[in-house]
Design a protein around this motif. Structure first.
Motif, PDB file in Angstrom:
ATOM      1  N   UNK A 113      -3.987   6.101   8.534  1.00  0.00           N
ATOM      2  CA  UNK A 113      -4.266   6.332   7.187  1.00  0.00           C
ATOM      3  C   UNK A 113      -3.095   6.182   6.109  1.00  0.00           C
ATOM      4  N   UNK A 114      -1.992   5.409   6.845  1.00  0.00           N
ATOM      5  CA  UNK A 114      -0.640   5.165   6.224  1.00  0.00           C
ATOM      6  C   UNK A 114      -0.187   6.520   5.323  1.00  0.00           C
ATOM      7  N   UNK A 162       0.923  -1.195   0.023  1.00  0.00           N
ATOM      8  CA  UNK A 162      -0.153  -0.039   0.046  1.00  0.00           C
ATOM      9  C   UNK A 162       0.830   1.197  -0.114  1.00  0.00           C
ATOM     10  N   UNK A 215      -6.042   5.840   0.247  1.00  0.00           N
ATOM     11  CA  UNK A 215      -6.957   5.156   1.007  1.00  0.00           C
ATOM     12  C   UNK A 215      -7.461   4.150   0.039  1.00  0.00           C
ATOM     13  N   UNK A 239      -4.763 -11.928   8.166  1.00  0.00           N
ATOM     14  CA  UNK A 239      -4.128 -12.247   7.045  1.00  0.00           C
ATOM     15  C   UNK A 239      -2.716 -12.522   7.020  1.00  0.00           C
ATOM     16  N   UNK A 285     -14.027   3.652   5.730  1.00  0.00           N
ATOM     17  CA  UNK A 285     -14.047   2.698   4.651  1.00  0.00           C
ATOM     18  C   UNK A 285     -14.852   1.487   4.933  1.00  0.00           C
ATOM     19  N   UNK A 327      -9.273  -3.182  -0.936  1.00  0.00           N
ATOM     20  CA  UNK A 327      -8.897  -3.909   0.329  1.00  0.00           C
ATOM     21  C   UNK A 327     -10.087  -4.805   0.989  1.00  0.00           C
TER      22      UNK A 327
END
Lengths: 470, 437
Positions: free
Chosen positions: B19-20, A31, A35, B55, A386, A470
């Motif tokens: 939110x990376x 990633x 988002x 995961x 999300x 995702x």
């Protein structure tokens, strides 16, 4: 897919230490700062020399393995998400500042240099590299070039592409080429430098950059203007430009952003105001003062309720704080923050702002708008979650309408974040079929096997190998 | 796959808050050294989320990546979205403990068998004094017996100062009354566990300063280790047990404030309520406790100007304690106190709030990485040209001493806890630093 044989070839090129492919390492490169998008690469390679980059590309090109060049992974359009798998080519070992040329006023850097570090280095010599994207403390020059990053000083100083004079780059074939150089004038052939800037890693891998520098402005002043209606704020921007004044920065915050920022930073902003403008001018002290006085007069004449010029550097800093903390303040409210960058000609900002407000109401969303009003580049920012699938659908529909409005007003779907994955569905609509096809032909000329960042900018010809959402 | 993990909705919410954006990357000391996503907060949060959502496997690799974090929380300062990274890290380490992944044996021994037992610690202090006093340490060194220790312990033992004898330690009274004509406050002194062995003098100095400023200082009975290291290592139940003991001791003491002089301990004390979110009664007691915890620098700054008796004509710089700066947001008061010292020339250290690599017992469990971080720090320290580097946490102090030796600055520079420095300038007596400079 990376076979055992290819894996050994890669390791032979970069060494064991710089080849990473455990599940957890790959997961951490699935990633970027966008988002909603995530997909796993097959490996991460961290080359240390141009020769290694060339050798890696040759192998990947032969085996048709996707190559996603990456800096700090702060882009906002999914540009570094490996949606077709392949290798992440991490460029942060290319972190040397090679030369500041005081005769030619240029700086030569490797692409992994951090933008703010470059600022610091050149400013120590009284020189100035204006592009200042919001992520500048994290982002790399290579990433800035790939995205043609902008920032708050765009009004007067332009964006990344206005400062790139020359490049060294590597083609998928492994050929190491140069374009441009330290010449201010250079029309020998097509302008490959400009073409590669903003190409989002789809044409070549950049390994060295020559940037143009300016003298560091001697003086700077800040002004704030508050409005009880949105339109006069936009009109102020138009009026300032029409009066032949180009400030260094003109930033706008709408009412919803003002409220959130004030709750977060307690700056004592008037919450009943519909908009605020933050304007900065730099240059010679006398000229700056003349400009600021004129700007203040214009703002009042157009309808600003209150105008204030900062008297000290500290006061300026405090005023600009409202803009600088905007993203922080907004992103604390909801888990998902979708920051867009629809851009319109500066004369259409008022219309764009009203449209965003209307769209936000129609779809019952929280959209706060702030951004670079001086260059028409707004950041309508949607605060959402999300995990709320129903709301996400409304978010998508709302942004689709915002994009269409921007195009209708003669604007663009992306001013500074790039197309990546996030905007590819509207690119053709904006460009038209012929332009779009021409761009694809250019892509094929550089990268006939489509290994460089596949599935970005253009909608993919291949079936996507991995789950994108995702 | 990871079905034994207890993932709460709150944990998932905290994970989703990231939110990376990557704004934490330049603040992370390990990322600065390694340059990989697996060594920065954004990557670690992704891994924790991957494990929490099944995961990713909770395996040795996960343990390695999570253990490599210093827990300095500089990323929390950098984070625009207010992600509670410290909590996430503690949860991840709890996962690891629950899943029986093998953790570092030094860490296990220290945390489970030493710090939780005040009597064992007291005995350790006596033993250490005996070893130092009788010259056994030197003897062991000359016979290369120290080589039997793991390299990290061997490397770090050289910076340990002589500990105070059991005879002096036994003389400490439970109450030091205010020496001023005023009686402002009744203050409990949190003595810590290891602090009271290696830095007994600093605790005494803290008490002296407070009494001179009009406080009655109480050495609260039955207090013990704060539990910070346990919590950071994932031993939550041990941490809760220690927290309960300290809360009870505080409640019985009836003091106005509980003051500590170690940034790391202080933050743990100030976050006790996080431990009892599922226990309403203890949560209330913890909140009450937390409201009364103060760092010594906060208190001294409030009670300043201090009655300095001497001036100190040197150049000094200040290294933040991570948990004081990033955790407790205390940056101003130690700097202001330093600048109040007559004659002292204060110079700000570049990146002063970057971790020095001490990080609890990180310099024992991750010695090579800790030293890389320290070497970068020392380059900045060197550039200040200071003769004195002042810290506000014992762990940082030891690490700075190590750094001074490593960078060959031992002829020109010393490290000291701010409390000890102030004590030496306000009271007559044993003025080690002041005399040496």
């Amino acid at each position: 897919m990376i076979t055992q044989a290819i894996r050994s070839q890669f390791i032979e090129i970069v060494g064991e230490e710089w080849y990473k492919d455990s599940t957890q390492e790959r997961y951490c490169y699935s990633f970027d700062a966008t988002p909603l998008f995530q997909a796993m690469p097959d490996a991460i390679l961290i080359p240390g020399t141009v020769a290694e980059v060339a050798a890696i590309l040759k192998v990947a090109n032969h085996a048709k393995i996707p190559v996603i060049t990456r800096g700090s992974g702060t882009n906002l359009a999914g540009g570094t998400v490996p949606i077709h798998g392949g290798i992440v080519l991490l460029m942060n070992r290319f972190n040397k500042m090679k030369e500041i040329d005081l005769q030619n006023l240029t700086v030569t850097v490797e692409p992994g240099v951090i933008t703010a570090d470059l600022h610091q280095e050149v400013e120590a010599k009284n020189l100035f590299y204006p592009p200042d994207p919001g992520s500048m403390r994290v982002s790399t020059i290579g990433g800035n070039l790939a995205q043609c990053a902008g920032g708050m000083r765009g009004v007067k100083y332009g964006v990344t592409k206005d400062y790139v004079l020359g490049l060294q780059y590597v083609l998928p074939s492994g050929d190491v080429l140069r374009c441009g150089g330290k010449n201010i004038k250079d029309v020998a052939g097509y302008d490959m430098t400009r073409l590669l800037v903003g190409s989002e890693g789809t044409l070549a891998v950049i390994t060295e950059v020559i940037l143009k520098l300016l003298p560091l402005p001697a003086y700077k002043q800040t002004l704030v203007a508050y409005y009880d209606q949105l339109i006069p704020a936009a009109q102020t921007v138009e009026q300032i430009l029409a009066n032949r004044i180009i400030p260094a920065t003109m930033e706008l915050l709408d009412q919803s952003t003002i409220k959130v920022v004030d709750q977060y930073a307690q700056l004592g902003l008037p919450q009943n105001m519909k908009a605020m403008l933050l304007i900065e001018q730099d240059g010679h002290k006398e000229q700056v003062k003349i400009d600021m006085h004129q700007i203040a007069t214009l703002a009042k004449r157009v309808g600003a309720v209150q105008v204030k010029i900062a008297k000290t550097a500290d006061e300026s800093k405090k005023l600009m704080m409202a803009r600088r903390v905007a993203l922080s303040a907004l992103s604390r409210i909801k888990p998902t923050t979708i920051l867009e960058d629809a851009t319109v000609p500066r004369s259409r900002i008022a219309e764009m702002l009203s449209a965003i407000e209307k769209i936000s109401n129609t779809y019952q969303l929280t959209i706060c708008t702030f951004g670079h009003a001086g260059d028409g580049n707004l950041h309508p920012t949607c605060l959402t979650d999300e995990r709320n699938k129903d709301e996400l659908k409304r978010v998508e529909a709302a942004f689709q309408e915002i994009f269409e409005t921007a195009i209708r007003l003669g604007g663009t779907v992306t001013g500074e974040h790039g197309v990546g994955i996030a905007k590819q569905h509207v690119l053709k609509y904006q460009l038209g079929a012929t332009s779009y096809e021409l761009m694809k032909r250019i892509k094929r000329a550089f990268d006939p096997n489509q290994i460089l960042n596949p599935g970005k900018i253009f909608t993919s010809e291949h079936r996507k190998r991995l789950v994108v959402r995702k | 796959m990871n079905d034994h993990l207890q993932t709460s909705q709150k944990l998932m919410d905290q994970l989703d808050q990231c939110m990376h954006c990557g704004f934490c990357l330049p603040s992370c000391p390990t990322y600065r050294q390694v340059g990989l996503e697996t060594y920065n907060p954004r990557g670690r949060i992704a891994l924790i989320k991957g494990v929490a959502t099944e995961k990713l496997k909770l395996n040795a690799e996960f343990t390695k990546h999570i253990d490599a974090c210093l827990g300095c929380r500089a990323c929390e300062t950098a984070c625009p979205a207010n992600v509670a990274y410290g909590n996430l890290l503690e949860s991840a380490r709890e996962f690891i403990v629950q899943s029986d992944q093998k953790s570092n044996w030094i860490q296990r021994f220290i945390l489970k068998h030493l710090f939780t037992h005040p009597h064992r610690l007291y005995t350790l202090g006596n033993l250490l004094w005996f070893v130092q006093k009788t010259g056994l340490q030197k003897l062991a060194k000359s016979f290369r017996l120290l080589n039997l220790l793991p390299s990290s312990l061997r490397e770090m033992q050289e910076i340990i100062d002589p500990v105070v004898s059991p005879f002096i330690r036994r003389k400490r009274k439970n109450l030091s009354p205010s020496s001023s004509h005023q009686r402002l406050l009744s203050v409990g002194l949190f003595t810590g566990c290891i602090m009271d062995i290696f830095f007994y003098q600093t605790n005494q100095a803290t008490a002296r300063l407070l009494t001179s400023l009009g406080c009655n200082v109480v050495f609260i009975k039955r207090q013990g280790c704060c539990g910070a290291l346990h919590l950071h290592a994932g031993y939550k139940s041990e941490a809760m047990q220690l927290a309960k003991r300290n809360i009870q001791a505080f409640e019985q003491s009836k003091v106005d404030l509980l003051v500590n002089n170690a940034g790391g301990c202080g933050l743990a004390l100030k976050e006790y309520h996080h431990l009892f979110e599922n226990d309403q009664a203890w949560y209330q007691r913890a909140v009450h406790f937390v409201e009364h915890v103060r760092d010594i620098h906060e208190v001294l700054y409030e009670l300043s100007p201090l009655p300095f008796k001497k001036s100190l004509n040197i150049r000094a710089t200040y290294q933040d304690s991570c948990h004081l700066a990033h955790g407790q947001h205390i940056r101003k008061s130690p700097r202001q106190l330093l600048q109040q010292i007559p004659g002292l020339e204060y110079i700000e250290l570049e990146d002063a709030d970057q971790c020095c690599g001490s990080a609890g017992i990180y310099n024992l469990t991750h010695f090579p990485m800790s030293m890389k971080i320290l070497d970068e720090k020392m380059a900045y320290v060197h550039a200040t040209n200071a003769q004195l580097i002042v810290t506000s946490n014992p762990g940082c102090l030891l690490q700075m001493k190590k750094g001074i030796i490593r960078s060959g600055l031992d002829k020109q520079m010393q490290a000291i806890h701010l409390v000890d420095l102030l004590d030496q300038l306000i009271f007559d007596g044993d003025n080690e630093i002041v005399d040496r400079i």
